[in-house]
Design a protein around this motif. Sequence first.
Motif, short mmCIF file in Angstrom:
data_model
loop_
_atom_site.label_atom_id
_atom_site.label_comp_id
_atom_site.label_asym_id
_atom_site.label_seq_id
_atom_site.Cartn_x
_atom_site.Cartn_y
_atom_site.Cartn_z
N MET A 1 -67.04 34.17 36.99
CA MET A 1 -68.07 33.68 37.90
C MET A 1 -69.29 33.26 37.10
O MET A 1 -69.51 33.71 35.99
N GLY A 2 -70.12 32.48 37.74
CA GLY A 2 -71.36 32.13 37.08
C GLY A 2 -71.93 30.87 37.70
O GLY A 2 -71.20 30.09 38.30
N PRO A 3 -73.25 30.70 37.55
CA PRO A 3 -73.87 29.49 38.09
C PRO A 3 -73.38 28.27 37.32
O PRO A 3 -72.82 28.40 36.23
N SER A 4 -73.59 27.07 37.87
CA SER A 4 -73.11 25.90 37.13
C SER A 4 -73.91 25.76 35.85
O SER A 4 -75.09 26.04 35.79
N GLY A 5 -73.20 25.40 34.78
CA GLY A 5 -73.84 25.30 33.47
C GLY A 5 -73.77 26.62 32.73
O GLY A 5 -74.25 26.72 31.60
N SER A 6 -73.14 27.64 33.32
CA SER A 6 -73.10 28.94 32.64
C SER A 6 -72.02 28.96 31.55
O SER A 6 -72.00 29.84 30.72
N LEU B 1 -46.21 28.87 38.52
CA LEU B 1 -45.35 30.05 38.44
C LEU B 1 -43.94 29.74 37.95
O LEU B 1 -43.26 30.60 37.40
N ALA B 2 -43.51 28.49 38.14
CA ALA B 2 -42.09 28.15 37.96
C ALA B 2 -41.55 28.51 36.59
O ALA B 2 -40.43 28.98 36.46
N SER B 3 -42.38 28.32 35.56
CA SER B 3 -41.86 28.55 34.21
C SER B 3 -42.18 29.97 33.73
O SER B 3 -42.00 30.27 32.56
N ARG B 4 -42.65 30.82 34.67
CA ARG B 4 -43.04 32.19 34.32
C ARG B 4 -43.89 32.23 33.06
O ARG B 4 -43.51 32.82 32.04
N PRO B 5 -45.07 31.59 33.11
CA PRO B 5 -45.91 31.54 31.90
C PRO B 5 -46.55 32.90 31.64
O PRO B 5 -46.59 33.75 32.52
N ASP B 6 -47.04 33.09 30.40
CA ASP B 6 -47.72 34.34 30.05
C ASP B 6 -49.01 34.46 30.83
O ASP B 6 -49.46 35.55 31.13
N ILE B 7 -49.63 33.30 31.10
CA ILE B 7 -50.93 33.35 31.78
C ILE B 7 -51.12 32.05 32.57
O ILE B 7 -50.66 30.99 32.15
N ILE B 8 -51.78 32.21 33.74
CA ILE B 8 -52.09 31.03 34.55
C ILE B 8 -53.60 30.89 34.61
O ILE B 8 -54.32 31.86 34.85
N PHE B 9 -54.09 29.69 34.34
CA PHE B 9 -55.52 29.42 34.48
C PHE B 9 -55.76 28.58 35.71
O PHE B 9 -55.07 27.58 35.92
N GLY B 10 -56.74 28.96 36.51
CA GLY B 10 -57.09 28.17 37.69
C GLY B 10 -58.54 27.75 37.60
O GLY B 10 -59.42 28.55 37.28
N ASP B 11 -58.81 26.45 37.84
CA ASP B 11 -60.18 25.95 37.80
C ASP B 11 -60.59 25.61 39.22
O ASP B 11 -60.23 24.57 39.73
N GLU B 12 -61.31 26.52 39.86
CA GLU B 12 -61.69 26.37 41.26
C GLU B 12 -60.49 25.93 42.10
O GLU B 12 -60.54 24.91 42.78
N PRO B 13 -59.41 26.69 42.08
CA PRO B 13 -58.17 26.20 42.72
C PRO B 13 -58.32 26.02 44.23
O PRO B 13 -57.54 25.30 44.83
N THR B 14 -59.31 26.68 44.85
CA THR B 14 -59.47 26.52 46.30
C THR B 14 -60.76 25.78 46.63
O THR B 14 -61.19 25.76 47.78
N GLY B 15 -61.35 25.17 45.61
CA GLY B 15 -62.65 24.53 45.79
C GLY B 15 -62.66 23.43 46.84
O GLY B 15 -63.69 23.15 47.44
N ASN B 16 -61.50 22.79 47.04
CA ASN B 16 -61.46 21.66 47.96
C ASN B 16 -60.90 22.03 49.33
O ASN B 16 -60.63 21.16 50.13
N LEU B 17 -60.66 23.33 49.56
CA LEU B 17 -59.94 23.70 50.78
C LEU B 17 -60.85 24.40 51.78
O LEU B 17 -61.88 24.99 51.41
N VAL C 1 -61.46 30.45 37.49
CA VAL C 1 -62.89 30.15 37.49
C VAL C 1 -63.29 29.83 38.92
O VAL C 1 -62.62 29.08 39.61
N THR C 2 -64.37 30.45 39.39
CA THR C 2 -64.83 30.14 40.75
C THR C 2 -66.33 30.38 40.85
O THR C 2 -66.93 31.08 40.03
N HIS C 3 -66.95 29.81 41.86
CA HIS C 3 -68.37 30.08 42.08
C HIS C 3 -68.54 30.79 43.42
O HIS C 3 -69.63 31.09 43.85
N ASP C 4 -67.38 31.05 44.07
CA ASP C 4 -67.40 31.56 45.43
C ASP C 4 -67.14 33.06 45.44
O ASP C 4 -66.06 33.51 45.05
N PRO C 5 -68.12 33.90 45.85
CA PRO C 5 -67.95 35.37 45.84
C PRO C 5 -66.72 35.79 46.66
O PRO C 5 -66.06 36.77 46.30
N ARG C 6 -66.44 35.05 47.75
CA ARG C 6 -65.30 35.43 48.57
C ARG C 6 -63.99 35.30 47.80
O ARG C 6 -63.11 36.13 47.89
#
Lengths: 262, 916
Positions: free
Chosen positions: A61-66, A178-194, A220-225
């Motif tokens: 989390m963090g403000p923009s530019g953080s 998820l399909a390739s069962r990766p070691d780690i998934i990174f999401g960049d505001e994955p629900t930002g547009n929903l 990464v998200t800016h949304d507390p929820r």
Amino acid sequence: MPRLACMTSVAPETMPTPPSNSGSAAHCVGAIKIYGKGDTEVHALRGITIGFPKGQFTSIMGPSGSGKSTLMQTMAGLDRLTSGETYIGDTAISSLNDKQLTILRRQKIGFIFQAFNLIPTLNTRENITLPLDLAGQKGDVAWIDQVIETVGLADRQTHRPNELSGGQQQRVAVARALASRPDIIFGDEPTGNLDSKTSAEILSFMQQAVKELGQTIVMVTHDPRSASYTDHALMLTDGQITQEIPNPTTESVYNAIQQLED
Amino acid sequence: MTLLKLSAKNIKANILRLLLTAVAITAGVGFVSGSFILADSLSDTFEGIFENAGAQTDARVSVAEPEFGFDERTLSDSIVPELEALPETGRVTASVTITDQFTPFIALDENGEEVVPAGPPIITFSLEAEDAERFEGDENQPQLIAGATPVGIDQVAIDSTYAEILGAEVGDQLDFITPDGNATFELAGIIEFPVTGGAYFVMFDFESAQTLYDKEGLVDSIDLAAAPGTTPDEMIAAVAEVLPEEAEVVDQTTLIEQDLEGFNSFISIFRNILLAFAGIALFVSLFIIYNTFAILVNQRMTEIGMLRAVGATSGQVRWAIVVEAFLIGVIGSIAGIFAGIGVSSLIKSGFQAAGGFPETGTVLTTTTIIVSLVVGIGATTLSALGPAFLASRVSPVAAIRNEGPTKRGTRRRITAGAIILAIGLVLLALGLFVLSSVSGVLTALAFGAIFMFIGVALLSVLFAEPAVSIIGRPAVLGGLLVLLGLALFVLTFTIGKGAPDSFFTAIIFIPKMIVAAFAVIVGLSIIATKSRGGNPVGFGGTGGSMEGRLATLNAARSPQRTAATATALTIGIALISTVGTVGESIKASFSDSLEGGVQADLFIFDVETQSSFSGDLAGEIRAIDGIGAVSSFRFNEAKVGDDVESLGSFDSDTGTSLINFDVTDGESSDLGTTGVLVFRNEAEDRNLSVGDTVPVTFVSQETVDLEVVGIFDDNSILNAPIVIDNELYDIHHESTDDDFVGASIAEGADAEAVKAAAVAAASNFSGVEAQDNEEFRADQEGQIDGLITLINFMLSFALFVAFLGVINTIVLSVVERKREIGLLRAVGSTRQQLRSMIRWEAVIVCMFGAVLGIVVGVVFAFAAVSAIPDDIIGTFAFPYETLVFGILIAAVAGVAAALFPAASAAKKDVLAAINS
């Protein structure tokens, strides 16, 4: 319960020994990222050392530019650090050339972006298996079927992205990660547009993937929820990690942000 | 912000892709300006020669040209002292000249090899000391730069370029071939000419020239200067009094005009032919410009909507785009003018390789500059009008809705395509069924072709998607490449001529082999990369690599763009297939008529220039042991009534057994001095039948009433509607030179020995060869091949422009898909995979364009061949080699076109691409 492998933000020269990586899917040591030169110099990351433990759902989390997006992008090997090192598992990213990095990405890392997650010419199933197809692998068909079933896209497999709703498109993106069962998934505001209802649906699903399938996700998200769905939240301010909130709730994250602004 | 600023900013922001568009204009305009430059340079070079030749002369006396036809006419040199004696004349310079390329004076090197500069003729003439003195210091005239003018039978002067090639210096002994065998001359002087037009000069003094040229007692031309105090007109009047009937005197102006007249009409035809090809190339550029702007407008939909939302009127939006096009037109056209200089020298070397073309300077006239600018800027602006109107209809809401490309363009395209195709079909039908005159049919077909090609290209949007998905299947694409590559190998070595026998065929042969090998290897590798990528569901074919499938899907995604990209290529390849098919059919028809009409075993003629040669050779041939029938053939002109017609002449007792003209009425043997054979069409036009008399006027102006002895149906070989016996010809013509001699070999004779004897006899006559029936036919067919090659060479410019269009569209589509490409990279596509995706997309689109072009071109050629009367083209034939080569070239072009966009897409930073 969740415990950060390391949570310091000291300058590299004062760094003690690198943290043990036995429990972390990815970690970085003394990460510094500077954009531009001279007067226009921007210090996006000011020496971050951190690890993301396996099987955990972490939010940044963090403000923009953080520097939160920069942290994610450098950790994911999409961008290179000015100094310091990032690791996926035991692999130091700076030692890889472009091709090795690409192969690492498609084998060990999954991505969920805010928008434009899908290739418009490919249908749902093709989009989900895209990283496997690019690697020339068949993948675990039973697993892929299970993922598709779980995200509720079983009857949408031959649809093209433009025939799907925004929420459905993001579900395809999650399924692809998820399909390739990766070691780690990174999401960049994955629900930002929903909208909030669809967001909740996607986030629950991501949560479920961590709890039930043992997946590691960093978002990464800016949304507390959104952050409240994760196991712990990291607060980034001005290129440094300033706080960790274990088992965050909407309120605790919101309060932390308030404190930062005060 | 003013509109101009906005346009300029748009150009600056998209500098690269707009430069690519400008390159398409540059190529089209370059061809136009190149055509002008080449024609002007040629014209300038020769005008210079003619004007210089006439500049120092008030009048010239020479043999009078006959009203029509040609004959050997001579002027006795006894006129020279008569002219000198006139009080009105000042200087009198007599000269004799040989310009015939094959009775030349050619220098020999130390090994006895002829030193012939490629192509241009060697002109020899007499040069007196007084000429050199008169010209001294005048930079427009030949200058003596070393030694002295030649004096006596054993001295020669040559021009400085030839001297340089020979490495000869004054005082050297030079060996020359002369009409009377080899001879040695001392190099007396070296002359520098202001312009040579590529010719080389060999000079002797007048009397020696008379002897050496076999012109004793004769003179070719006499240059006159008026005596002091006499005007040229007064002198000409006085000279005309004393001239014999066979001579004429012309003044300086007429002299230059006469020389230029014939030459200028040649230049203008030459320029117009070049411009026709330039027009085709330019036409293809227009498609590309239209295409580019249409795509740009579609991509900028949001931006345009935003402009409209903040208050730009639709007119302002429209103008912003038109102005942008105008500016690009200016840049492209200016570059095109300069490109024209390169294009002109490229065409020049093409012609030089194909056979003889003079060296010229480079002349860039104001007219060329103005025409190039007007054509280039006008065409660019005009073709951006459509997209500009489309842009002005974008609603402000587009910005908010973030609308994608509209479907409207596609519908419009289909409507326009259908209308244009219909017009083309009507023209084709007119040519096929209604019109009867050959020129009418050909005009209707030519325009019909253009309309049809554009119509089909526009309509291709309808079937681009399914066609591309089929072509994109790895098994289809790979299989096609392997099959066609192998076919090209096989065809080259069976139907084709196999390994090259000249520089010009080598130019085609080597790339052909490379392309064939490329196709086979790439095709095999596509088939081998089978099913690496799982088992995809649905559209786009099965098996193949992920990047191959994405390429196919991308090509199929926007049928409008695929069709538009392929359009330029389709038109180019359609033209080449039509030319190739019609050409092949002409060749087949010609071959059929040769097979039916040519029965002689041996043909003796000047292979290179078709010049006539001494009648003595026919005598030598007749004397060969084992020879059968022999006939001399001559061609001239004669007047029938008031019309000048081609006149043929042969030995009628033997000739029809050698060349069959298919005499259907009357008979052909023994025309004697009173009979004539008439071609059926001519007889019908003049209402003549066997037994009628027809008045024929010969070059000598003598008119004879001849009796029609026979009417013949096959004029394809002699190409003369009136044919007489040599006996009659000899009565009315001075010259007894033959144009070709046909002979048969007597039964039971040793054919090889007879042929060898004929070859040996012919070799004494410069340029003349003896060929057997097979060689003759191959040689004649080869000339058609040469013509087709030359036309294809010219059309390849249009193909080059089309190729630029493919690059342009691919760049644009890469720009449009920036984020998609970023995503692919993020989820694990390597740079190599990305490059190969873009490459295959280009190949698939190009193959689609090529296959479509070939289908349309061949179908059209079939219609054309059926429409053209059978006596011109009677047989339909496929140019298999050209067609196969055409498709494969398109595939290679696809790979090449994708090189730059693929590399730039692969280099893109993943993050930048995603975040854009």
